[in-house]
Design a protein around this motif. Structure first.
Motif, mmCIF file in Angstrom:
data_model
loop_
_atom_site.group_PDB
_atom_site.id
_atom_site.type_symbol
_atom_site.label_atom_id
_atom_site.label_comp_id
_atom_site.label_asym_id
_atom_site.label_seq_id
_atom_site.Cartn_x
_atom_site.Cartn_y
_atom_site.Cartn_z
ATOM 1 N N ASP A 1 1.003 -1.414 -0.055
ATOM 2 C CA ASP A 1 -0.003 -0.076 -0.030
ATOM 3 C C ASP A 1 1.025 1.278 -0.051
ATOM 4 O O ASP A 1 1.872 1.213 0.676
ATOM 5 C CB ASP A 1 -0.815 0.022 1.297
ATOM 6 N N LEU B 1 -4.779 6.443 -0.267
ATOM 7 C CA LEU B 1 -4.137 5.303 -0.209
ATOM 8 C C LEU B 1 -4.483 4.291 -1.340
ATOM 9 O O LEU B 1 -5.673 3.991 -1.645
ATOM 10 C CB LEU B 1 -4.450 4.600 1.279
ATOM 11 N N THR C 1 -12.851 5.035 3.542
ATOM 12 C CA THR C 1 -12.140 3.643 3.120
ATOM 13 C C THR C 1 -13.177 2.987 2.341
ATOM 14 O O THR C 1 -14.484 2.953 2.598
ATOM 15 C CB THR C 1 -12.060 3.028 4.542
ATOM 16 N N GLY D 1 -8.063 -1.016 9.578
ATOM 17 C CA GLY D 1 -7.294 0.166 10.170
ATOM 18 C C GLY D 1 -6.937 1.038 9.212
ATOM 19 O O GLY D 1 -5.974 1.822 9.265
ATOM 20 N N LEU D 2 -7.563 0.959 7.669
ATOM 21 C CA LEU D 2 -7.042 1.784 6.922
ATOM 22 C C LEU D 2 -7.590 3.426 7.136
ATOM 23 O O LEU D 2 -6.655 4.028 6.803
ATOM 24 C CB LEU D 2 -7.779 1.467 5.461
ATOM 25 N N ARG E 1 -7.594 4.640 10.119
ATOM 26 C CA ARG E 1 -6.553 5.140 10.935
ATOM 27 C C ARG E 1 -5.548 5.254 10.434
ATOM 28 O O ARG E 1 -4.873 6.441 10.668
ATOM 29 C CB ARG E 1 -6.637 3.683 12.089
ATOM 30 N N GLN E 2 -5.054 4.673 9.388
ATOM 31 C CA GLN E 2 -3.753 4.958 8.753
ATOM 32 C C GLN E 2 -3.914 6.509 7.971
ATOM 33 O O GLN E 2 -2.940 7.022 8.005
ATOM 34 C CB GLN E 2 -3.550 3.831 7.841
ATOM 35 N N LEU F 1 -3.835 9.329 10.584
ATOM 36 C CA LEU F 1 -2.327 9.608 11.321
ATOM 37 C C LEU F 1 -1.484 10.292 10.116
ATOM 38 O O LEU F 1 -0.973 11.100 10.409
ATOM 39 C CB LEU F 1 -2.006 8.155 11.678
ATOM 40 N N ALA F 2 -1.631 9.776 9.071
ATOM 41 C CA ALA F 2 -0.935 10.315 7.724
ATOM 42 C C ALA F 2 -1.290 11.862 7.566
ATOM 43 O O ALA F 2 -0.340 12.741 7.337
ATOM 44 C CB ALA F 2 -1.133 9.705 6.508
#
Length: 213
Positions: free
Chosen positions: A3, A61, A88, A96-97, A99-100, A103-104
């Motif tokens: 990813d 993403l 998402t 958890g995408l 969340r990723q 955070l990014a």
């Protein structure tokens, strides 16, 4: 398959699935007539430069040739960035995408000098509320009250140079009804839109001056 988070914009073809996914999500949960023009008008109401450095950013993403999640942020002032468009793909949720992505976005906003992240979610999106609470966001509403009396649920979190600092923004009191909450949200959004417009105007003026020098 690895990813990869890439920079994009609302009108990039790679972001189309995100925009369409958000339109379907919001219109499905709140009704296509819940706002003038439906969710699409709301999602595309800001120019792409609001979501581009140095004011904001728009991240996707990517998994191979597919966009599977994404999000963005825009500028309220020198301190606060508002996170927006967090999405998402339906069949990849609870992995958890999101969340990723959040955070990014926090990291990207901190790199631009922001120290406070602000965001809102709707009263019919408990999954989003749970995500933001799990990431340390402070609710700016009374969590014990029926969320329909807020309609839009705001959160804040200090990031970057102020990461870990407790928030101090006053908690909004609930409205007396959904209609009253809707009217109040419209006022708050108008105030925020004025801030964003002012930021864009200042940026354009500065860019024009540099180009003319």
């Amino acid at each position: 398959m690895t990813d990869l988070i890439v920079r994009s914009s609302p009108f990039d073809g790679k972001a189309e699935v995100l925009i369409e996914g958000l339109v379907a999500e919001y219109d499905g949960r709140y009704g296509a007539n819940s706002r003038p023009g439906g969710a699409r008008t709301e999602i595309l109401r800001y120019p792409p430069e609001a979501f581009a450095p140095p004011l904001g950013d728009f991240l996707l993403l990517r998994r191979g040739d597919e966009t599977i999640a994404g999000g963005a942020f825009m500028s309220h002032d020198d301190e606060t960035a508002e996170l927006k468009r967090i999405w998402t793909r339906d069949d990849l949720r609870r992995q958890g995408l999101a969340r990723q992505i959040v955070l990014a976005l926090e990291e990207a906003a901190a790199e631009l000098g922001y120290t406070r992240a602000y965001l809102t979610t709707g009263f019919r999106q408990p999954e989003a509320t749970g995500l933001y609470l799990s990431l340390g966001y402070r609710p700016l509403f009374d969590t014990t009250v029926d969320p329909t009396l807020y309609r839009s649920l705001p959160f804040e979190k200090h990031i970057g140079a102020k990461a870990g600092t407790a928030g101090s923004t006053a908690i909004y009191p609930p409205a007396a009804s959904l209609d009253e909450a809707t009217a109040r949200v419209a006022i708050v959004k108008a105030e925020q839109e004025a801030k964003i417009a002012a930021r864009l105007a200042a940026h354009r003026a500065a860019t024009t001056q540099v180009a003319a020098a």
